[in-house]
Design a protein around this motif. Structure first.
Motif, PDB file in Angstrom:
ATOM      1  N   TRP A   1       0.826  -1.215   0.000  1.00 32.46           N
ATOM      2  CA  TRP A   1       0.000   0.000   0.000  1.00 32.46           C
ATOM      3  C   TRP A   1       0.859   1.264   0.000  1.00 32.46           C
ATOM      4  O   TRP A   1       0.441   2.300  -0.548  1.00 32.46           O
ATOM      5  N   VAL A   2       2.061   1.178   0.561  1.00 37.09           N
ATOM      6  CA  VAL A   2       2.945   2.343   0.619  1.00 37.09           C
ATOM      7  C   VAL A   2       3.367   2.762  -0.787  1.00 37.09           C
ATOM      8  O   VAL A   2       3.451   3.958  -1.097  1.00 37.09           O
ATOM      9  N   ARG A   3       3.612   1.766  -1.644  1.00 38.82           N
ATOM     10  CA  ARG A   3       4.025   2.063  -3.026  1.00 38.82           C
ATOM     11  C   ARG A   3       2.904   2.763  -3.805  1.00 38.82           C
ATOM     12  O   ARG A   3       3.174   3.512  -4.754  1.00 38.82           O
ATOM     13  N   GLY A   4       1.662   2.556  -3.414  1.00 39.29           N
ATOM     14  CA  GLY A   4       0.535   3.156  -4.105  1.00 39.29           C
ATOM     15  C   GLY A   4       0.170   4.551  -3.637  1.00 39.29           C
ATOM     16  O   GLY A   4      -0.742   5.175  -4.195  1.00 39.29           O
ATOM     17  N   GLN A   5       0.879   5.071  -2.642  1.00 35.61           N
ATOM     18  CA  GLN A   5       0.593   6.403  -2.128  1.00 35.61           C
ATOM     19  C   GLN A   5       1.143   7.482  -3.070  1.00 35.61           C
ATOM     20  O   GLN A   5       2.068   7.234  -3.846  1.00 35.61           O
ATOM     21  N   PRO A   6       0.605   8.693  -3.022  1.00 33.15           N
ATOM     22  CA  PRO A   6       1.155   9.784  -3.828  1.00 33.15           C
ATOM     23  C   PRO A   6       2.621  10.051  -3.484  1.00 33.15           C
ATOM     24  O   PRO A   6       3.017   9.973  -2.321  1.00 33.15           O
ATOM     25  N   HIS A   7       3.406  10.339  -4.511  1.00 33.27           N
ATOM     26  CA  HIS A   7       4.822  10.686  -4.334  1.00 33.27           C
ATOM     27  C   HIS A   7       5.590   9.599  -3.584  1.00 33.27           C
ATOM     28  O   HIS A   7       6.412   9.865  -2.700  1.00 33.27           O
ATOM     29  N   ALA A   8       5.295   8.355  -3.923  1.00 34.91           N
ATOM     30  CA  ALA A   8       5.889   7.226  -3.210  1.00 34.91           C
ATOM     31  C   ALA A   8       7.276   6.886  -3.735  1.00 34.91           C
ATOM     32  O   ALA A   8       7.634   7.189  -4.880  1.00 34.91           O
ATOM     33  N   SER A   9       8.063   6.230  -2.887  1.00 29.18           N
ATOM     34  CA  SER A   9       9.292   5.585  -3.340  1.00 29.18           C
ATOM     35  C   SER A   9       8.928   4.490  -4.332  1.00 29.18           C
ATOM     36  O   SER A   9       7.792   3.992  -4.351  1.00 29.18           O
ATOM     37  N   ASP A  10       9.897   4.090  -5.157  1.00 29.42           N
ATOM     38  CA  ASP A  10       9.647   2.974  -6.069  1.00 29.42           C
ATOM     39  C   ASP A  10       9.813   1.623  -5.381  1.00 29.42           C
ATOM     40  O   ASP A  10       9.589   0.581  -5.983  1.00 29.42           O
ATOM     41  N   HIS A  11      10.161   1.624  -4.103  1.00 31.28           N
ATOM     42  CA  HIS A  11      10.216   0.420  -3.279  1.00 31.28           C
ATOM     43  C   HIS A  11       9.056   0.422  -2.291  1.00 31.28           C
ATOM     44  O   HIS A  11       8.499   1.486  -1.968  1.00 31.28           O
ATOM     45  N   ALA A  12       8.714  -0.743  -1.785  1.00 30.45           N
ATOM     46  CA  ALA A  12       7.747  -0.859  -0.686  1.00 30.45           C
ATOM     47  C   ALA A  12       8.456  -1.468   0.519  1.00 30.45           C
ATOM     48  O   ALA A  12       9.383  -2.272   0.363  1.00 30.45           O
ATOM     49  N   PRO A  13       8.039  -1.107   1.725  1.00 32.20           N
ATOM     50  CA  PRO A  13       8.650  -1.703   2.912  1.00 32.20           C
ATOM     51  C   PRO A  13       8.476  -3.224   2.925  1.00 32.20           C
ATOM     52  O   PRO A  13       7.388  -3.740   2.646  1.00 32.20           O
ATOM     53  N   THR A  14       9.546  -3.913   3.256  1.00 30.48           N
ATOM     54  CA  THR A  14       9.566  -5.374   3.303  1.00 30.48           C
ATOM     55  C   THR A  14       9.909  -5.776   4.735  1.00 30.48           C
ATOM     56  O   THR A  14      10.819  -5.203   5.328  1.00 30.48           O
ATOM     57  N   TRP A  15       9.204  -6.754   5.302  1.00 28.13           N
ATOM     58  CA  TRP A  15       9.333  -6.980   6.740  1.00 28.13           C
ATOM     59  C   TRP A  15       9.234  -8.456   7.126  1.00 28.13           C
ATOM     60  O   TRP A  15       8.767  -9.293   6.356  1.00 28.13           O
ATOM     61  N   ILE A  16       9.683  -8.708   8.334  1.00 27.73           N
ATOM     62  CA  ILE A  16       9.532 -10.019   8.959  1.00 27.73           C
ATOM     63  C   ILE A  16       8.968  -9.819  10.358  1.00 27.73           C
ATOM     64  O   ILE A  16       9.110  -8.744  10.944  1.00 27.73           O
ATOM     65  N   GLU A  17       8.346 -10.854  10.870  1.00 25.48           N
ATOM     66  CA  GLU A  17       7.941 -10.882  12.272  1.00 25.48           C
ATOM     67  C   GLU A  17       8.614 -12.073  12.937  1.00 25.48           C
ATOM     68  O   GLU A  17       8.588 -13.187  12.404  1.00 25.48           O
ATOM     69  N   LEU A  18       9.210 -11.819  14.101  1.00 23.55           N
ATOM     70  CA  LEU A  18       9.900 -12.857  14.866  1.00 23.55           C
ATOM     71  C   LEU A  18       9.147 -13.167  16.140  1.00 23.55           C
ATOM     72  O   LEU A  18       8.587 -12.266  16.783  1.00 23.55           O
ATOM     73  N   GLY A  19       9.156 -14.432  16.516  1.00 27.97           N
ATOM     74  CA  GLY A  19       8.639 -14.820  17.816  1.00 27.97           C
ATOM     75  C   GLY A  19       9.672 -14.550  18.891  1.00 27.97           C
ATOM     76  O   GLY A  19      10.801 -14.124  18.617  1.00 27.97           O
ATOM     77  N   ALA A  20       9.294 -14.799  20.115  1.00 27.15           N
ATOM     78  CA  ALA A  20      10.198 -14.565  21.235  1.00 27.15           C
ATOM     79  C   ALA A  20      11.398 -15.502  21.166  1.00 27.15           C
ATOM     80  O   ALA A  20      11.290 -16.638  20.674  1.00 27.15           O
ATOM     81  N   ALA A  21      12.535 -15.023  21.627  1.00 31.14           N
ATOM     82  CA  ALA A  21      13.737 -15.854  21.664  1.00 31.14           C
ATOM     83  C   ALA A  21      13.554 -16.980  22.666  1.00 31.14           C
ATOM     84  O   ALA A  21      13.011 -16.780  23.758  1.00 31.14           O
ATOM     85  N   LYS A  22      14.004 -18.157  22.292  1.00 34.41           N
ATOM     86  CA  LYS A  22      13.921 -19.288  23.198  1.00 34.41           C
ATOM     87  C   LYS A  22      15.014 -19.187  24.247  1.00 34.41           C
ATOM     88  O   LYS A  22      16.155 -18.874  23.943  1.00 34.41           O
ATOM     89  N   THR A  23      14.646 -19.449  25.476  1.00 35.11           N
ATOM     90  CA  THR A  23      15.623 -19.439  26.570  1.00 35.11           C
ATOM     91  C   THR A  23      15.831 -20.841  27.070  1.00 35.11           C
ATOM     92  O   THR A  23      14.901 -21.653  27.134  1.00 35.11           O
ATOM     93  N   THR A  24      17.068 -21.142  27.406  1.00 34.28           N
ATOM     94  CA  THR A  24      17.396 -22.456  27.945  1.00 34.28           C
ATOM     95  C   THR A  24      17.202 -22.465  29.446  1.00 34.28           C
ATOM     96  O   THR A  24      17.830 -21.686  30.179  1.00 34.28           O
ATOM     97  N   ARG A  25      16.331 -23.326  29.909  1.00 32.30           N
ATOM     98  CA  ARG A  25      16.042 -23.376  31.339  1.00 32.30           C
ATOM     99  C   ARG A  25      17.066 -24.271  32.038  1.00 32.30           C
ATOM    100  O   ARG A  25      17.264 -25.423  31.652  1.00 32.30           O
ATOM    101  N   ARG A  26      17.697 -23.701  33.010  1.00 35.14           N
ATOM    102  CA  ARG A  26      18.702 -24.466  33.750  1.00 35.14           C
ATOM    103  C   ARG A  26      18.045 -25.455  34.698  1.00 35.14           C
ATOM    104  O   ARG A  26      17.011 -25.165  35.320  1.00 35.14           O
ATOM    105  N   ALA A  27      18.665 -26.622  34.798  1.00 31.52           N
ATOM    106  CA  ALA A  27      18.132 -27.632  35.721  1.00 31.52           C
ATOM    107  C   ALA A  27      18.344 -27.188  37.161  1.00 31.52           C
ATOM    108  O   ALA A  27      19.367 -26.575  37.510  1.00 31.52           O
TER     109      ALA A  27
END
Length: 270
Positions: free
Chosen positions: A238-264
């Motif tokens: 949708w960003v690329r379709g806006q007036p006076h837009a860049s010729d690129h669109a934002p590209t993204w990832i979503e990450l889950g929470a980092a796994k933690t190692t539980r000590r015994a």
């Protein structure tokens, strides 16, 4: 955690669109390329007012990279790739954010080719490949995000025929990208979308945006520790379709929470 890369193609002239996108999509981290502004012209006051801290390496009229962090200030770890003693281009900046090393890059376009600009592109790519290997060897979670100016395969462009002579599709360019990924990086968009065509760039010519005649040249490469957290990825078209837009669109990832190692628990503990 949402991490995005966006070739803004002139941060001063496209600042209203950038601020609108930040408000609407609220990414946690943003890698910007092609600022086309010197250090003193970077709109840090407006970025701060939008709720983001930033580091940047500007360059008047050309190039320029920045990293934005929502609600905090990125901890800068590097600016410029190793081996570039005489390289005056602002094309790489790196920060540590929430335990992840994030490298924001703007790889040279390389046109016209053959010629000195294409030679510079390949030489810069070799420096990136060498440094990327060192980042992987460090064992830290790493993301390399930015405008790589590489169309990895013919499936990443609407029609390769009219682009055969372009530096983005040359065999040498693609071979460099292949060697980079083969070090152990995960190409996030391709990993999520498989064989589905997805584009991040549509030039301003011949109604390419209107006909969805695009290219995939903006990439997020993830080390194995980050790839294990990958939930989804996408492009904010949708960003690329806006007036006076860049010729690129934002590209993204979503990450889950980092796994933690539980000590015994020690023997005898309740």
């Amino acid at each position: 955690m949402k991490i995005a890369t966006f070739n803004i193609n002139g941060i001063r002239s496209r600042l209203p669109g950038l601020l609108e996108w930040l408000a609407r999509e609220a990414p946690d981290v943003v890698c910007l390329q092609e600022l086309k502004a010197g250090d003193s012209a970077f709109p840090i006051a407006e970025i701060n007012a939008a709720g983001y801290g930033a580091i940047w390496q500007g360059q008047a009229s050309w190039n320029g990279v920045a990293i934005l962090q929502k609600g905090g200030d990125p901890i800068e770890s590097r600016r410029g790739l190793p081996g570039g003693k005489d390289d005056t281009h602002s094309r790489y900046i790196e920060a540590a954010i929430d335990g992840i090393v994030i490298g924001c890059l703007y790889l040279p376009n390389g046109n016209p080719q053959p010629g000195p600009k294409f030679d510079y592109k390949l030489a810069w790519f070799e420096r990136l490949i060498a440094y990327a290997a060192a980042l992987l060897e460090s064992g830290h979670p790493v993301i390399l995000a930015g405008d790589f100016n590489v169309v990895p395969t013919d499936e990443d462009i609407y029609n390769p025929r009219s682009w055969k002579k372009d530096a983005l599709l040359q065999p040498e360019t693609r071979e460099c990208f292949e060697r980079l990924v083969a070090q152990g990086w995960t190409d996030a968009l391709r990993h999520v979308y498989g064989d589905e065509r997805i584009y991040t760039f549509w030039d301003y010519f011949r109604q390419h945006w209107q006909t969805d005649s695009g290219l995939r040249i903006d990439h997020l490469l993830l080390s194995k520790h980050v790839a294990a957290r990958l939930k989804t990825a996408g492009v904010d078209k949708w960003v690329r379709g806006q007036p006076h837009a860049s010729d690129h669109a934002p590209t993204w990832i979503e990450l889950g929470a980092a796994k933690t190692t539980r000590r015994a628990a020690p023997k005898g503990a309740v």
